[in-house]
Scaffold this active site. Sequence first.
Site, short mmCIF file in Angstrom:
data_model
loop_
_atom_site.label_atom_id
_atom_site.label_comp_id
_atom_site.label_asym_id
_atom_site.label_seq_id
_atom_site.Cartn_x
_atom_site.Cartn_y
_atom_site.Cartn_z
N TYR A 33 79.88 9.79 4.64
CA TYR A 33 80.87 9.06 5.44
C TYR A 33 81.86 9.99 6.12
O TYR A 33 82.45 9.65 7.14
CB TYR A 33 81.66 8.09 4.55
CG TYR A 33 80.99 6.77 4.28
CD1 TYR A 33 79.80 6.69 3.58
CD2 TYR A 33 81.57 5.57 4.72
CE1 TYR A 33 79.21 5.46 3.32
CE2 TYR A 33 80.98 4.35 4.46
CZ TYR A 33 79.80 4.30 3.76
OH TYR A 33 79.22 3.09 3.50
N LYS A 54 70.46 11.81 -6.39
CA LYS A 54 69.12 12.06 -5.87
C LYS A 54 68.89 13.57 -5.99
O LYS A 54 68.62 14.27 -5.01
CB LYS A 54 69.02 11.56 -4.41
CG LYS A 54 67.64 11.58 -3.81
CD LYS A 54 66.71 10.50 -4.35
CE LYS A 54 65.30 10.69 -3.82
NZ LYS A 54 64.32 9.79 -4.47
N ASP A 110 66.88 5.75 -6.48
CA ASP A 110 65.80 4.77 -6.25
C ASP A 110 65.49 4.02 -7.54
O ASP A 110 65.33 2.80 -7.56
CB ASP A 110 64.56 5.44 -5.64
CG ASP A 110 64.15 6.74 -6.32
OD1 ASP A 110 64.88 7.23 -7.20
OD2 ASP A 110 63.09 7.28 -5.96
N ASP A 132 77.85 2.35 -1.88
CA ASP A 132 77.95 1.26 -0.90
C ASP A 132 76.73 0.35 -1.04
O ASP A 132 76.86 -0.87 -1.12
CB ASP A 132 78.01 1.87 0.51
CG ASP A 132 78.05 0.80 1.58
OD1 ASP A 132 78.83 -0.15 1.44
OD2 ASP A 132 77.28 0.91 2.56
N ASP A 147 76.36 -3.70 -3.12
CA ASP A 147 75.90 -4.94 -2.47
C ASP A 147 74.74 -5.51 -3.27
O ASP A 147 74.64 -6.72 -3.49
CB ASP A 147 75.44 -4.68 -1.03
CG ASP A 147 76.52 -4.94 0.01
OD1 ASP A 147 77.71 -4.75 -0.33
OD2 ASP A 147 76.18 -5.34 1.14
#
Length: 358
Positions: free
Chosen positions: A144, A192, A224, A248, A252
């Site tokens: 970001y 990751k 993942d 983020d 959700d």
Amino acid sequence: MSKVLNIAVLAGDGIGPEIVKQALDVTKAVCKKFGHTLNYEEGITGASAIDAVGEPYPKATHELCMRSDAVLFGAIGDPKYDNNPSAKVRPEQGLLKMRKELGLYANIRPVSTFPSLIHKSPLRADLVEGADFMCIRELTGGMYFGRPQGRSEDGNTAYDTCVYTREEVERIMHLAYKYAGQRRKKVTMVDKANVLASSRLWRQVTQEIAPQYPDIETEYMFVDNAAMRIIQWPKSFDVLVTENLFGDILTDEASVITGSLGMLPSASIGIHTSVFEPIHGSYPQAAGKNIANPLATILSAALMFEYAFNMMEEGALIREAVAASMDAKVVTEDIAGDGKAYSTSEVGEWVVNFIKGK
Ligand code: IPM
Ligand code: MG
């Protein structure tokens, strides 16, 4: 002990003003009940601030946040920018600027279930029942904010950069261990590291810090795999900590466990004033219709009492009122199912009256 609460109210765009009004009314009712004095001042942000003064996080709004004890925030975003990749100023830049300038490096998103909502989750009831974990999303680093970010001169290549420093990882990991210590004593660090250099720094720093917390279990998980496990076995998480973009996306996803994106509150904490906001966005399709679920914002107000003012009873009363409204089936259309859908203001007023009647 009665106190004076000075809060900044930034409603923002879309459904922001409607949901924030309900959370503010709830905040007023709680202050009245407990004898606190509430001073609040409204500020502009997002697309509405671009329209008014040409920028999404004006200086005056920042100054208001800086002199307040807490910020109650609605949502940012307007569809007129979403499909215009060449817009020079975007509402979301305001949110990012606020996070950066207030030093809000940790975004805490608690995920828990409400008994009356279990059957609204698209997931099987036995999987989600009793799920209760806390996502800690790093909020001022990663892709970001990493530079360089941009386009090649011919416009055919674009790049973002994921940058993290040791210090950024350390401070958020210590926070994760602190909260895990108050909970079920397990930290899951999501990265990751099999592909990304920044993730390998996260993993290395975590491995160095973990021995300082011998009573807390540390689990390492690739993002993942975490995306799968959140759906498959949400009860296996206690504190999930991860970098900005992964957080983020995963939060959700995690909201599905609760039954609706309209239920998840958040607290952003850091160096200066803390910000309390729902995790859902500005939901422009619903703006002005008085149909959006105000509960995520009302629950964000509960987090505000707890995190910004250390007022646990006040926060608990809001939670109790929210749970009672759901038991009474006074809910908005996103969770009403076949039952009656109440409006945003009806739900808010019900919660306020519950608090007044206590
Ligand atoms: C969130 C939102 C924001 C984010 C957007 C609106 C910039 O999705 O708070 O999760 O990506 O951080
Ligand atoms: Mg998001």
